[in-house]
Design a protein around this motif. Structure first.
Motif, PDB file in Angstrom:
ATOM      1  N   ILE A   1      69.646   4.257  21.303  1.00 49.51           N
ATOM      2  CA  ILE A   1      70.624   4.702  20.286  1.00 49.51           C
ATOM      3  C   ILE A   1      70.297   4.023  18.967  1.00 49.51           C
ATOM      4  CG2 ILE A   1      73.058   4.701  19.621  1.00 49.51           C
ATOM      5  CD1 ILE A   1      73.765   4.719  22.592  1.00 49.51           C
ATOM      6  N   GLU A   2      70.114   4.813  17.927  1.00 46.23           N
ATOM      7  CA  GLU A   2      69.786   4.276  16.607  1.00 46.23           C
ATOM      8  C   GLU A   2      71.050   3.792  15.890  1.00 46.23           C
ATOM      9  OE1 GLU A   2      67.633   7.095  14.340  1.00 46.23           O
ATOM     10  OE2 GLU A   2      65.951   7.226  15.735  1.00 46.23           O
ATOM     11  N   GLY A   3      70.873   2.825  15.005  1.00 50.20           N
ATOM     12  CA  GLY A   3      72.004   2.324  14.226  1.00 50.20           C
ATOM     13  C   GLY A   3      72.745   1.214  14.955  1.00 50.20           C
ATOM     14  N   ASP A   4      73.739   0.644  14.253  1.00 50.38           N
ATOM     15  CA  ASP A   4      74.512  -0.464  14.816  1.00 50.38           C
ATOM     16  C   ASP A   4      75.523   0.048  15.832  1.00 50.38           C
ATOM     17  OD1 ASP A   4      73.274  -2.439  13.345  1.00 50.38           O
ATOM     18  OD2 ASP A   4      74.610  -2.189  11.630  1.00 50.38           O
ATOM     19  N   LEU A   5      75.484  -0.536  16.987  1.00 54.55           N
ATOM     20  CA  LEU A   5      76.438  -0.177  18.043  1.00 54.55           C
ATOM     21  C   LEU A   5      77.502  -1.277  18.081  1.00 54.55           C
ATOM     22  CD1 LEU A   5      76.580   2.176  20.010  1.00 54.55           C
ATOM     23  CD2 LEU A   5      75.556   0.722  21.744  1.00 54.55           C
ATOM     24  N   ASN A   6      78.196  -1.453  16.951  1.00 56.98           N
ATOM     25  CA  ASN A   6      79.160  -2.549  16.868  1.00 56.98           C
ATOM     26  C   ASN A   6      80.593  -2.057  17.070  1.00 56.98           C
ATOM     27  OD1 ASN A   6      79.791  -1.273  14.436  1.00 56.98           O
ATOM     28  ND2 ASN A   6      78.445  -2.617  13.254  1.00 56.98           N
ATOM     29  N   THR A   7      81.541  -2.978  16.913  1.00 59.78           N
ATOM     30  CA  THR A   7      82.943  -2.639  17.153  1.00 59.78           C
ATOM     31  C   THR A   7      83.469  -1.625  16.138  1.00 59.78           C
ATOM     32  OG1 THR A   7      83.618  -4.588  15.888  1.00 59.78           O
ATOM     33  CG2 THR A   7      83.444  -4.839  18.263  1.00 59.78           C
ATOM     34  N   TYR A   8      82.916  -1.634  14.912  1.00 62.83           N
ATOM     35  CA  TYR A   8      83.319  -0.632  13.924  1.00 62.83           C
ATOM     36  C   TYR A   8      82.943   0.767  14.403  1.00 62.83           C
ATOM     37  CZ  TYR A   8      84.281  -4.250  10.432  1.00 62.83           C
ATOM     38  OH  TYR A   8      84.798  -5.325   9.750  1.00 62.83           O
ATOM     39  N   ALA A   9      81.785   0.856  15.061  1.00 64.05           N
ATOM     40  CA  ALA A   9      81.310   2.153  15.526  1.00 64.05           C
ATOM     41  C   ALA A   9      82.274   2.752  16.553  1.00 64.05           C
ATOM     42  CB  ALA A   9      79.913   2.011  16.135  1.00 64.05           C
ATOM     43  N   ALA A  10      82.912   1.901  17.350  1.00 67.16           N
ATOM     44  CA  ALA A  10      83.873   2.400  18.337  1.00 67.16           C
ATOM     45  C   ALA A  10      85.065   3.043  17.648  1.00 67.16           C
ATOM     46  CB  ALA A  10      84.341   1.250  19.234  1.00 67.16           C
ATOM     47  N   ARG A  11      85.589   2.390  16.618  1.00 62.52           N
ATOM     48  CA  ARG A  11      86.754   2.920  15.883  1.00 62.52           C
ATOM     49  C   ARG A  11      86.393   4.198  15.138  1.00 62.52           C
ATOM     50  NH1 ARG A  11      91.791   1.592  14.254  1.00 62.52           N
ATOM     51  NH2 ARG A  11      92.438   1.912  12.099  1.00 62.52           N
ATOM     52  N   HIS A  12      85.247   4.193  14.472  1.00 62.91           N
ATOM     53  CA  HIS A  12      84.808   5.376  13.726  1.00 62.91           C
ATOM     54  C   HIS A  12      84.517   6.535  14.680  1.00 62.91           C
ATOM     55  CE1 HIS A  12      84.149   3.873   9.496  1.00 62.91           C
ATOM     56  NE2 HIS A  12      84.396   2.751  10.149  1.00 62.91           N
ATOM     57  N   SER A  13      83.940   6.214  15.822  1.00 55.50           N
ATOM     58  CA  SER A  13      83.597   7.262  16.797  1.00 55.50           C
ATOM     59  C   SER A  13      84.850   7.900  17.385  1.00 55.50           C
ATOM     60  CB  SER A  13      82.725   6.687  17.912  1.00 55.50           C
ATOM     61  OG  SER A  13      81.499   6.221  17.396  1.00 55.50           O
ATOM     62  N   PHE A  14      85.879   7.095  17.615  1.00 57.80           N
ATOM     63  CA  PHE A  14      87.151   7.632  18.108  1.00 57.80           C
ATOM     64  C   PHE A  14      87.688   8.674  17.124  1.00 57.80           C
ATOM     65  CE2 PHE A  14      91.742   7.389  17.387  1.00 57.80           C
ATOM     66  CZ  PHE A  14      92.218   7.883  18.598  1.00 57.80           C
ATOM     67  N   ALA A  15      87.709   8.309  15.827  1.00 55.39           N
ATOM     68  CA  ALA A  15      88.251   9.205  14.808  1.00 55.39           C
ATOM     69  C   ALA A  15      87.414  10.471  14.676  1.00 55.39           C
ATOM     70  CB  ALA A  15      88.322   8.478  13.463  1.00 55.39           C
ATOM     71  N   THR A  16      86.109  10.306  14.628  1.00 54.81           N
ATOM     72  CA  THR A  16      85.227  11.460  14.419  1.00 54.81           C
ATOM     73  C   THR A  16      85.205  12.385  15.631  1.00 54.81           C
ATOM     74  OG1 THR A  16      83.857  10.190  12.893  1.00 54.81           O
ATOM     75  CG2 THR A  16      82.860  12.138  13.865  1.00 54.81           C
ATOM     76  N   THR A  17      85.285  11.828  16.841  1.00 50.66           N
ATOM     77  CA  THR A  17      85.317  12.661  18.039  1.00 50.66           C
ATOM     78  C   THR A  17      86.557  13.552  18.033  1.00 50.66           C
ATOM     79  OG1 THR A  17      84.111  11.009  19.320  1.00 50.66           O
ATOM     80  CG2 THR A  17      85.336  12.652  20.567  1.00 50.66           C
ATOM     81  N   LEU A  18      87.689  12.991  17.609  1.00 54.58           N
ATOM     82  CA  LEU A  18      88.912  13.792  17.495  1.00 54.58           C
ATOM     83  C   LEU A  18      88.735  14.908  16.459  1.00 54.58           C
ATOM     84  CD1 LEU A  18      91.857  11.197  17.638  1.00 54.58           C
ATOM     85  CD2 LEU A  18      91.158  12.827  19.391  1.00 54.58           C
ATOM     86  N   GLN A  19      88.096  14.572  15.345  1.00 50.78           N
ATOM     87  CA  GLN A  19      87.865  15.572  14.294  1.00 50.78           C
ATOM     88  C   GLN A  19      86.998  16.712  14.812  1.00 50.78           C
ATOM     89  OE1 GLN A  19      84.937  14.633  11.417  1.00 50.78           O
ATOM     90  NE2 GLN A  19      85.906  15.781   9.732  1.00 50.78           N
ATOM     91  N   ARG A  20      85.963  16.344  15.552  1.00 47.91           N
ATOM     92  CA  ARG A  20      85.023  17.357  16.044  1.00 47.91           C
ATOM     93  C   ARG A  20      85.638  18.264  17.105  1.00 47.91           C
ATOM     94  NH1 ARG A  20      80.055  12.953  16.382  1.00 47.91           N
ATOM     95  NH2 ARG A  20      79.381  13.135  14.200  1.00 47.91           N
TER      96      ARG A  20
END
Length: 455
Positions: A397-416
């Motif tokens: 997986i490219e990019g930072d897999l940090n705790t911010y990514a979990a929060r951003h991914s939650f929001a974006t998954t809902l959007q998608r």
């Protein structure tokens, strides 16, 4: 450029004398300010007009007193006008000059303590730290230190340009930065310095380096907050506000943070879900905390660490975001529907104390104060990011897999999946939808193609 001269108002008074006045010229505009000193034409004629020394042979007591009243340092009318003009520098305006001139030597309505920006930053930092807002309190304290370092790098001419008084080697002045010194030009210069020398050297031998635009944004937004509070308190006038959000304005615009979208693709998220870490390892703890954040409405690690048994009900987890707890007049409670995966994570890493007031996880159990809590949370985040980075490398997986990514991914998954922004905003606990939009990374390529095919 602003200059000061003497003016003799010869319009008749009751006793037939003229009045000596101060004439100030700024950008070709002129204003008169009285000294209240009356004299005759002969004394006026003999009085030096530009501060030249009086002939030491003069014995006339009236003339000697007149000279002292006009030119003595620092209270002579001519000298006080010069001092005020020099102190205001590029901030000069006639209203402020008049206020300072008329109230020379008189205690001001606004105490000097309140106009001292460095002291205000220190007080703000101390208050926030006492309230348990460690991150914000630390930022205000760091900003104060940063501004002091910046001022010490200014040349004498630059200090004069901003109206800063630094004294000299024989008569050094205590470092003092007032709100009036912080002009748009001062802020632009400060940003430039931050980008090249803003990070203090770690040792005497090393050189200072620049900081990121994100750090510049954080510091200048903190400074803007202080200005807003000062205006509300009547310490600073609105017209002296140096910030602007309008493009092309002559005032200072806070740079946008380097907001790199941190959300992951659905494919990468599925890889993380399917990954099986080594049981009872730091890798498993990091993997579990990341997933708990993702499933738990993008809950940040600080809030996870502060969860207590009392936050749990049969099917839900209810909590208030630490970040907004103090600023919100009405508590904003976020409710998270418990999933089986979340229950399993709580069972694996939960604190053994089942008392309702006990922490759900053991991370903060031994902390004695907010400072120790801050350090413990920082360590949890650090270790989570460290092991999630390793997992990301294993999974390609490219990019930072940090705790911010979990929060951003939650929001974006809902959007998608088609969830409206208002719904995502509520789940994240944001006051404004514009804040929520920052978290959204947009749609995946196949979704974009589908939408565009409808054109």
């Amino acid at each position: 450029m602003t200059t000061v001269n003497l003016f003799f108002d010869t319009r008749a008074t009751k006793d037939g004398l003229g009045v000596i006045k101060i004439i100030v010229t700024h950008n070709r505009a002129q204003r008169l300010y009285t000294t209240g000193i009356k004299t005759d034409a002969e004394q006026w004629k003999q009085l030096p007009k530009k501060g030249e020394k009086l002939d030491n042979r003069v014995k006339d007591e009236t003339r000697l007193k007149l000279y002292a009243d006009i030119y003595s340092t620092p209270n002579g009318f001519y000298r006080r006008a010069e001092s005020i003009i020099e102190a205001l520098g590029v901030n000069f305006d006639f209203d402020t000059f008049k206020d300072l001139y008329d109230n020379w030597g008189i205690e001001k309505k606004v105490e000097a303590e309140k106009t001292d920006l460095l002291k205000a930053l220190s007080a703000k930092s101390e208050t926030l730290l006492k309230n348990g807002q460690v991150s914000h309190g630390t930022n205000f304290g760091a900003l104060g230190k940063s501004l002091q370092r910046f001022i010490h790098t200014l040349t004498k001419s630059e200090c004069k340009e901003y109206g800063l008084s630094v004294g000299n080697v024989r008569n050094p002045q205590p470092l003092k930065l007032e709100y009036r010194h912080v002009t748009p030009d001062f802020l632009k210069h400060y940003q430039e310095w931050m980008e090249h020398e803003g990070k203090a050297p770690q040792s005497p031998k090393s050189k200072p380096t620049g900081v990121s635009i994100t750090t510049v944004s954080i510091y200048t937004r903190a400074l803007r907050t202080l200005f807003n509070e000062a205006i509300e308190a009547g310490i600073v006038k609105q017209e002296s506000y140096p910030f602007s959000t309008r493009k092309g304005s002559s005032k200072y615009s806070i740079p946008e943070s380097e907001n790199i979208k941190k959300a992951l693709s659905r494919t990468d998220i599925d890889k993380i879900k399917s990954y099986v870490p080594e049981p009872d390892s730091m890798e498993q703890r990091a993997h579990d905390l990341w997933l708990l954040s993702y499933y738990g409405n993008g809950m940040n690690v600080a809030d996870i660490c502060r969860l207590k048994r009392s936050n749990l009900t049969a099917d839900y987890l209810h909590f208030e975001r630490t970040k907004t707890k103090v600023s919100n007049k009405k508590p904003l409670i976020i409710s998270v529907k418990l999933r089986d995966e979340m229950r399993q994570i709580m069972e694996r890493h939960g604190h053994t104390d089942k008392n309702k007031n006990a922490y759900l996880f053991p991370f903060l159990v031994k902390c004695k104060d907010s400072k120790e809590e801050k350090q413990a949370i920082h360590q949890v985040i650090k270790m989570t990011n460290k092991y999630m980075k390793r997992i990301g490398e294993k999974l390609g997986i490219e990019g930072d897999l940090n705790t911010y990514a979990a929060r951003h991914s939650f929001a974006t998954t809902l959007q998608r999946t088609g969830a409206p922004i208002s719904f995502i905003q509520g789940k994240l606990g944001h006051k404004k939808s514009t804040t929520t939009e920052i978290y959204l990374a947009g749609f995946e390529p196949e979704q974009e193609s589908k939408f565009l095919s409808e054109l």
